[in-house]
Design a protein around this motif. Structure first.
Motif, mmCIF file in Angstrom:
data_model
loop_
_atom_site.group_PDB
_atom_site.id
_atom_site.type_symbol
_atom_site.label_atom_id
_atom_site.label_comp_id
_atom_site.label_asym_id
_atom_site.label_seq_id
_atom_site.Cartn_x
_atom_site.Cartn_y
_atom_site.Cartn_z
ATOM 1 N N ALA A 68 -50.777 7.198 -25.130
ATOM 2 C CA ALA A 68 -52.171 7.484 -24.800
ATOM 3 C C ALA A 68 -52.232 8.824 -24.081
ATOM 4 N N VAL A 69 -53.148 9.682 -24.511
ATOM 5 C CA VAL A 69 -53.347 10.987 -23.882
ATOM 6 C C VAL A 69 -54.613 10.917 -23.023
ATOM 7 N N ASP A 117 -45.889 5.854 -22.194
ATOM 8 C CA ASP A 117 -47.088 5.062 -22.481
ATOM 9 C C ASP A 117 -48.353 5.898 -22.283
ATOM 10 N N LEU A 118 -48.365 6.738 -21.250
ATOM 11 C CA LEU A 118 -49.520 7.590 -20.974
ATOM 12 C C LEU A 118 -49.063 8.988 -20.598
ATOM 13 N N LEU A 119 -49.764 9.985 -21.126
ATOM 14 C CA LEU A 119 -49.524 11.377 -20.775
ATOM 15 C C LEU A 119 -50.839 11.988 -20.311
ATOM 16 N N TYR A 120 -50.844 12.549 -19.093
ATOM 17 C CA TYR A 120 -52.039 13.169 -18.516
ATOM 18 C C TYR A 120 -51.982 14.681 -18.728
ATOM 19 N N LEU A 126 -54.142 20.605 -23.266
ATOM 20 C CA LEU A 126 -54.260 19.754 -24.454
ATOM 21 C C LEU A 126 -54.668 20.568 -25.673
ATOM 22 N N LEU A 127 -55.583 21.527 -25.495
ATOM 23 C CA LEU A 127 -56.132 22.266 -26.621
ATOM 24 C C LEU A 127 -55.280 23.468 -27.034
ATOM 25 N N LEU A 142 -54.425 6.541 -28.108
ATOM 26 C CA LEU A 142 -55.833 6.810 -27.851
ATOM 27 C C LEU A 142 -55.952 8.122 -27.088
ATOM 28 N N PHE A 143 -57.182 8.646 -27.058
ATOM 29 C CA PHE A 143 -57.542 9.741 -26.161
ATOM 30 C C PHE A 143 -58.538 9.203 -25.145
ATOM 31 N N ALA A 144 -58.256 9.396 -23.857
ATOM 32 C CA ALA A 144 -59.183 9.023 -22.794
ATOM 33 C C ALA A 144 -59.621 10.298 -22.089
#
Length: 615
Positions: A68-69, A117-120, A126-127, A142-144
């Motif tokens: 998840a990002v 599991d999650l990458l902040y 990100l872009l 997913l993207f949050a």
């Protein structure tokens, strides 16, 4: 790096909630959001600060295959959330500019290997072309997109780079997206939906009510002294945030509070990056720190035990006020939102809007937002009710947790007084401010009144039955109601607006608040029941244990356990690990990591020091 939770724990939302996060039940719309994301749908999630938005993407991240990002605007927020997740046993990391090359490469290798599991990430990283290419090569859960209100150019935290996140849907159409925020009016929701999601995205809105926050709004009368009295009476040893409009004022107020024996630090965008980082770190990791800040501080600050938010100047809008006050009491414990303002504040904010370089449409939007805020400040209704009405939600009123409900304000028929004030503004040429207008009304022949010949006006002295303070109050409330406005060039001259015509023609009457300065009666919030047993030896022993662990691990104390969890330990008085596991906020990983340490503290306390066990 902790082991993967999903590989050793049952993969249902309820079991993850219990075994990983130590919680017993979902709140509000959390479960509905989780179900939608697990099924691959997009969602707009609006929940109040402290309402549990993070679980809406953290649990799906553990249930869906891939990484998840999470898009977050602040490095400090990302680091703290990662630290907290690691202590729950979740594989999480963040990539940001503060990492050295070795740490960055290690995290990128874990990402490529599917070990996170999650990458902040910040939106800019990100872009980047390299990151987008890397993400296209791996499985994504997913993207949050956190703090999604940043996408709105009409909002109070506009971040242009957030608008570029619209390309996520184009490049990753099969990956579900969540947009999360604690506050967004209808206009901002539309912006979020248009920029970040699609027309089929679900919209999940929890109640915006923060019943643990006590709201109090008053009139300035030596504001620094008012603030000091409020802090000493209600929060002598607590962490808090004080908001000011200008950078210079933040520094002056912080210095003044420090001279009064408090620990206060200034924070604004004009400080160096290192100074801001040091300030933020102390606030997160030390107890009792007060930050005096512009709105540059606070967004995404994941500190649960902020006990008060004070405003020494008007915020930009009611939405901004809700967002800023929401940084208090994230743990659900009692907290205070305290604001004082003056007629000069209204004039100053109107001047800032008039002098801004934004287009006419946006200036009109900002004026409308200010008028809504002023209506809230001057209202005699329940504060909780007024706030929720703004967000399209109903509230029965009589909350018992605001100044208006605890001490209903006195009102008076100000119809005739308002007509006199409006007439005086008109006959003096609609070019002068409130002080000069008040001098004319009370019949004070100041040098300027005499020089301009305004002592010859028919309105000179027609308001001598009221003191000058009353006339300033009347003018302030006429401005707040839109019957008066300030001149377009931003100099503060009062002018009549079209809305005052029915009042002048005798077609409507007017009730106004009667100002009270200052209030001597203690509010109910002063004696509010608080689960934090301040100055209790057992409580202090648990807090000291938490501080020691936090210092050893280099994290904020609340990452170990929240105040609410420590208070629950005292109430339940567990003597075994199984009993400690029943305390809210203690999951299996934290039980294994910290359980015996805190049990030792609990069981070695003298009986005379312990709190009574709750039945």
């Amino acid at each position: 790096m902790p082991e993967a939770v999903a590989s050793t724990s049952p993969t249902t939302p309820e079991t993850l909630l219990r075994d990983v996060f130590g919680l017993r039940e979902f709140r509000g719309q959390q479960r509905a959001v989780i179900d939608a994301i697990v099924e691959g749908c997009n969602a707009l999630v609006l929940m109040p600060t402290g309402g549990g938005k993070s679980l809406c993407y953290q649990i799906p991240a553990l249930l869906r295959p891939g990484t998840a990002v999470v898009v977050s605007p602040l490095i400090a927020l990302m680091r703290d959330q990662v630290a907290a997740l690691e202590r729950y046993g979740v594989r999480a990391a963040c990539l940001h500019t503060g990492l050295d090359d070795d740490d960055r490469r290690a995290i990128e290798q874990q990402l490529d290997a599917g070990e996170l599991d999650l990458l902040y990430l910040a939106p800019e990283r990100l872009l980047s072309a390299s990151m987008l290419a890397r993400l296209e090569r791996i499985d994504l859960a997913l993207f949050a997109i956190d703090e999604a209100h940043c996408v709105s150019q009409w909002g109070h935290a506009f971040r242009p780079e957030y608008m570029q996140l619209s390309q996520l849907g184009e490049r990753f159409p099969a990956v579900p997206r969540l947009a999360l925020t604690a506050t967004a009016d209808a206009r901002t929701r539309g912006e979020i939906q248009q920029q970040l999601l699609d027309d089929d995205a679900g919209c999940f809105i929890d109640s915006f009510d923060r019943p643990n926050i006590h709201y109090q709004v008053g009139i300035k009368d030596r504001a620094n002294d008012q603030l000091l009295a409020f802090i000493r009476k209600n929060h002598p040893n607590d962490a808090g945030i004080v908001y000011c409009l200008s950078r210079k004022r933040t520094e002056a107020v912080a210095e003044w509070l420090t001279n009064q024996g408090l620990t206060a630090l200034p924070y604004h965008a004009g400080l160096s990056a290192q100074a801001r980082e040091d300030c933020q770190t102390r606030f997160l990791r030390e107890d009792g720190i007060i930050i005096v800040a512009t709105v540059a501080f606070g967004m995404g600050i994941d500190k649960p035990d902020v006990r008060f938010v004070a405003h020494l100047d008007l915020p930009k809008s009611l939405e901004a006020y809700y967002q800023e006050t929401g940084r208090a009491g994230r743990d659900g414990q009692p907290a205070n939102a305290w604001l004082v303002y003056s007629l000069q504040d209204i004039v100053q904010v109107r001047q800032l809007i008039a002098r801004s370089e934004v287009n006419a449409n946006q200036q009109q939007v900002e004026r409308e937002r200010l008028e809504t805020l002023l209506a809230f400040c001057e209202s005699r209704a329940c504060r909780h009710q007024e706030l929720l009405r703004y967000f399209g939600e109903s509230h029965p009123g009589d909350c018992g947790q605001c100044d208006n409900c605890q001490s209903p304000p006195e009102s008076w028929d100000a119809t005739e007084a308002a007509r006199k004030a409006l007439s005086c503004v008109y006959r003096s040429g609609q070019r002068f401010g409130a002080a000069h207008t008040s001098d004319i009304l009370v019949g004070h022949k100041s040098p300027r009144v005499a020089q301009l010949g305004h002592d010859k006006l028919s309105t000179f002295g027609i308001g001598s039955e009221h003191p000058r303070a009353t006339w300033l109050s009347v003018i302030r409330q006429l401005l707040a109601r839109g019957h008066l406005q300030t001149d377009a060039d931003g100099h503060g001259g009062l002018q009549l607006s079209d809305s005052c015509r029915p009042l002048l023609r005798g077609e409507e009457s007017l009730l106004l608040r009667r100002d009270q300065l200052p209030r001597k009666k203690h509010s109910r919030s002063d004696q509010a029941d608080d689960d934090r047993p301040a100055n209790d030896p057992a409580w202090e022993a648990l807090r000291q244990c938490r501080r020691d662990l936090a210092q050893k691990e280099g994290v904020p104390p609340y990452v170990i356990f929240h105040d609410a969890t420590l208070a629950a330990m005292l109430r339940h008085a567990p003597t075994t690990l199984d009993e400690l596991a029943q305390v809210p906020g203690i999951g299996q990983h934290k039980l294994k990591q910290y359980g015996r340490i805190f049990l030792r503290v609990l069981t070695t306390l003298d009986e005379d020091d312990a709190l009574p066990v709750a039945e």
